[in-house]
Design a protein around this motif. Structure first.
Motif, PDB file in Angstrom:
ATOM      1  N   LYS A  56      23.703 -57.264  32.392  1.00  0.00           N
ATOM      2  CA  LYS A  56      24.749 -56.254  32.192  1.00  0.00           C
ATOM      3  C   LYS A  56      24.736 -55.277  33.358  1.00  0.00           C
ATOM      4  O   LYS A  56      23.768 -55.188  34.120  1.00  0.00           O
ATOM      5  CB  LYS A  56      24.509 -55.506  30.889  1.00  0.00           C
ATOM      6  CG  LYS A  56      23.235 -54.681  30.867  1.00  0.00           C
ATOM      7  CD  LYS A  56      23.079 -53.941  29.545  1.00  0.00           C
ATOM      8  CE  LYS A  56      21.812 -53.090  29.541  1.00  0.00           C
ATOM      9  NZ  LYS A  56      21.651 -52.352  28.262  1.00  0.00           N
ATOM     10  N   ILE A  57      25.842 -54.559  33.491  1.00  0.00           N
ATOM     11  CA  ILE A  57      25.979 -53.564  34.553  1.00  0.00           C
ATOM     12  C   ILE A  57      25.723 -52.196  33.957  1.00  0.00           C
ATOM     13  O   ILE A  57      26.392 -51.786  33.000  1.00  0.00           O
ATOM     14  CB  ILE A  57      27.386 -53.628  35.173  1.00  0.00           C
ATOM     15  CG1 ILE A  57      27.623 -55.025  35.761  1.00  0.00           C
ATOM     16  CG2 ILE A  57      27.541 -52.564  36.256  1.00  0.00           C
ATOM     17  CD1 ILE A  57      29.029 -55.247  36.254  1.00  0.00           C
ATOM     18  N   GLU A  58      24.742 -51.498  34.496  1.00  0.00           N
ATOM     19  CA  GLU A  58      24.413 -50.175  33.977  1.00  0.00           C
ATOM     20  C   GLU A  58      25.584 -49.216  34.177  1.00  0.00           C
ATOM     21  O   GLU A  58      26.286 -49.264  35.189  1.00  0.00           O
ATOM     22  CB  GLU A  58      23.161 -49.633  34.680  1.00  0.00           C
ATOM     23  CG  GLU A  58      21.873 -50.287  34.229  1.00  0.00           C
ATOM     24  CD  GLU A  58      20.651 -49.592  34.802  1.00  0.00           C
ATOM     25  OE1 GLU A  58      20.800 -48.859  35.799  1.00  0.00           O
ATOM     26  OE2 GLU A  58      19.553 -49.788  34.252  1.00  0.00           O
ATOM     27  N   GLY A  59      25.787 -48.350  33.193  1.00  0.00           N
ATOM     28  CA  GLY A  59      26.876 -47.390  33.270  1.00  0.00           C
ATOM     29  C   GLY A  59      28.192 -47.938  32.778  1.00  0.00           C
ATOM     30  O   GLY A  59      29.231 -47.286  32.937  1.00  0.00           O
ATOM     31  N   SER A  60      28.177 -49.151  32.217  1.00  0.00           N
ATOM     32  CA  SER A  60      29.405 -49.738  31.675  1.00  0.00           C
ATOM     33  C   SER A  60      29.034 -50.584  30.459  1.00  0.00           C
ATOM     34  O   SER A  60      27.852 -50.778  30.155  1.00  0.00           O
ATOM     35  CB  SER A  60      30.111 -50.597  32.723  1.00  0.00           C
ATOM     36  OG  SER A  60      29.417 -51.828  32.899  1.00  0.00           O
ATOM     37  N   HIS A  61      30.044 -51.106  29.784  1.00  0.00           N
ATOM     38  CA  HIS A  61      29.809 -51.986  28.644  1.00  0.00           C
ATOM     39  C   HIS A  61      29.904 -53.456  29.049  1.00  0.00           C
ATOM     40  O   HIS A  61      29.876 -54.335  28.188  1.00  0.00           O
ATOM     41  CB  HIS A  61      30.834 -51.698  27.530  1.00  0.00           C
ATOM     42  CG  HIS A  61      30.752 -50.304  27.000  1.00  0.00           C
ATOM     43  ND1 HIS A  61      29.688 -49.862  26.237  1.00  0.00           N
ATOM     44  CD2 HIS A  61      31.583 -49.232  27.145  1.00  0.00           C
ATOM     45  CE1 HIS A  61      29.876 -48.593  25.907  1.00  0.00           C
ATOM     46  NE2 HIS A  61      31.017 -48.178  26.452  1.00  0.00           N
ATOM     47  N   GLU A  62      30.007 -53.724  30.353  1.00  0.00           N
ATOM     48  CA  GLU A  62      30.215 -55.090  30.831  1.00  0.00           C
ATOM     49  C   GLU A  62      28.900 -55.858  30.899  1.00  0.00           C
ATOM     50  O   GLU A  62      27.895 -55.357  31.415  1.00  0.00           O
ATOM     51  CB  GLU A  62      30.866 -55.072  32.215  1.00  0.00           C
ATOM     52  CG  GLU A  62      32.267 -54.520  32.230  1.00  0.00           C
ATOM     53  CD  GLU A  62      33.226 -55.387  31.435  1.00  0.00           C
ATOM     54  OE1 GLU A  62      33.096 -56.626  31.471  1.00  0.00           O
ATOM     55  OE2 GLU A  62      34.112 -54.813  30.757  1.00  0.00           O
ATOM     56  N   GLN A  63      28.914 -57.065  30.376  1.00  0.00           N
ATOM     57  CA  GLN A  63      27.779 -57.955  30.514  1.00  0.00           C
ATOM     58  C   GLN A  63      28.294 -59.388  30.589  1.00  0.00           C
ATOM     59  O   GLN A  63      29.402 -59.695  30.161  1.00  0.00           O
ATOM     60  CB  GLN A  63      26.790 -57.805  29.366  1.00  0.00           C
ATOM     61  CG  GLN A  63      27.250 -58.309  28.025  1.00  0.00           C
ATOM     62  CD  GLN A  63      26.149 -58.164  26.984  1.00  0.00           C
ATOM     63  OE1 GLN A  63      25.614 -57.062  26.776  1.00  0.00           O
ATOM     64  NE2 GLN A  63      25.817 -59.250  26.325  1.00  0.00           N
ATOM     65  N   GLY A  64      27.472 -60.248  31.193  1.00  0.00           N
ATOM     66  CA  GLY A  64      27.860 -61.637  31.365  1.00  0.00           C
ATOM     67  C   GLY A  64      26.659 -62.486  31.696  1.00  0.00           C
ATOM     68  O   GLY A  64      25.511 -62.109  31.401  1.00  0.00           O
ATOM     69  N   ILE A  65      26.897 -63.628  32.340  1.00  0.00           N
ATOM     70  CA  ILE A  65      25.831 -64.553  32.720  1.00  0.00           C
ATOM     71  C   ILE A  65      25.719 -64.554  34.240  1.00  0.00           C
ATOM     72  O   ILE A  65      26.704 -64.786  34.949  1.00  0.00           O
ATOM     73  CB  ILE A  65      26.121 -65.981  32.209  1.00  0.00           C
ATOM     74  CG1 ILE A  65      26.285 -65.973  30.687  1.00  0.00           C
ATOM     75  CG2 ILE A  65      24.988 -66.922  32.625  1.00  0.00           C
ATOM     76  CD1 ILE A  65      25.064 -65.499  29.934  1.00  0.00           C
TER      77      ILE A  65
END
Length: 286
Positions: A176-185
């Motif tokens: 995931k990317i810190e400071g956001s709600h985005e996560q993936g593989i």
């Protein structure tokens, strides 16, 4: 020349010789006076002789100076080598001390290992370390350094193990990317042998705004990698047909790896339920 003149010259020479050879008060007085008159010429001739002697000695000085200069150059080179070895030893000690502190501060059990083999054809895919199954390692164990996540263990031998690097497309991490709600593989991608592959964080939302330099960390999902391990930093964002992708710069310099840590993932076990039994009532005596 007249005979009279020749006779007078011979008498003068005889007188001079007698003056400088005879040891009488008169001759000593004459010698002293003569030395006094000739002393400036004697000093001048001595100075000239010293100058000539000094000049002849200076002719040999360049050879001596060359030998001394060569000796000093050898000594300087020796001291430079000693200084380089000292600096290398100090740097190695600092690295080992930093790794020891990292190992002691880590929240999980780790095994330290040394990289013993890199193959040019698989430089960005794998490497071999000097610990294996008999050292307590298991397959699919996370491999990290103080800088961040490196990859996971692959094939094992008794005292060797293959490490599959993050830059290999077969090593996938939920991130995931810190400071956001985005996560993936996140995974690597195929590239030329002379070029380091990019890490790509796939399956993100489209048209999102990401700040370059944002940290990318593991989520802990999937059970292979613990949560919170630093993977890298966002370089840029790209929109694809179905989703967005972040190009990630690895936190670890894979080309300079020398020492790594293999994390021992502790299995989660549920605490055993304790069955409480009601106390038996006392049976009265019949």
């Amino acid at each position: 020349m007249k005979k009279l003149n020749i006779l007078a010259l011979l008498l003068f020479i005889a007188a001079v010789v007698s003056v400088f050879t005879l040891d009488t008060p008169v001759t000593r007085d004459i010698q002293s006076r003569t030395m006094t008159v000739l002393s400036p010429f004697i000093h001048s001739s001595a100075a000239v002789e010293q100058s000539v002697t000094g000049s002849s000695a200076t002719v040999e000085d360049p050879r001596e100076l060359a030998r001394e200069n060569e000796r000093l150059q050898i000594e300087v080179e020796r001291l430079r080598i000693i200084s380089q070895k000292y600096a290398q030893t100090l740097e190695e000690n600092n690295k080992l001390r930093s790794q020891l502190q990292f190992q002691e501060a880590a929240p999980f059990k780790m095994t330290a290992a040394r990289v013993i083999k890199r193959v040019s054809s698989t430089w960005w895919n794998s490497m071999i370390i000097d610990k294996g199954a008999l050292d307590g390692l298991a397959t699919d164990s996370p491999v990290i350094s103080a800088a961040g996540l490196i990859g996971k263990t692959g094939k094992l031998a008794p005292h060797m193990a293959e490490i599959i690097l993050l830059t290999d497309e077969m090593c996938r991490v939920s991130a995931k990317i810190e400071g956001s709600h985005e996560q993936g593989i996140l995974a690597g991608e195929r590239a030329g042998l002379d070029m380091r592959p990019d890490l790509r964080l796939r399956f993100l939302s489209k048209n999102i705004l990401l700040n370059p330099g944002a940290n990318v960390v593991s989520t802990g999902e999937g059970g292979v990698f613990p949560a919170g391990l630093l993977i890298g930093r966002v370089k840029r964002f790209e929109n694809r047909d179905l989703s967005g992708e972040a190009i990630v710069e690895p936190a670890v310099d894979f080309a300079l790896l020398e020492h790594v840590f293999v994390v021992e993932m502790q299995p989660v076990t549920e605490p055993e339920a304790t069955v409480e039994t009601a106390p038996q009532a006392a049976v009265p005596n019949q």
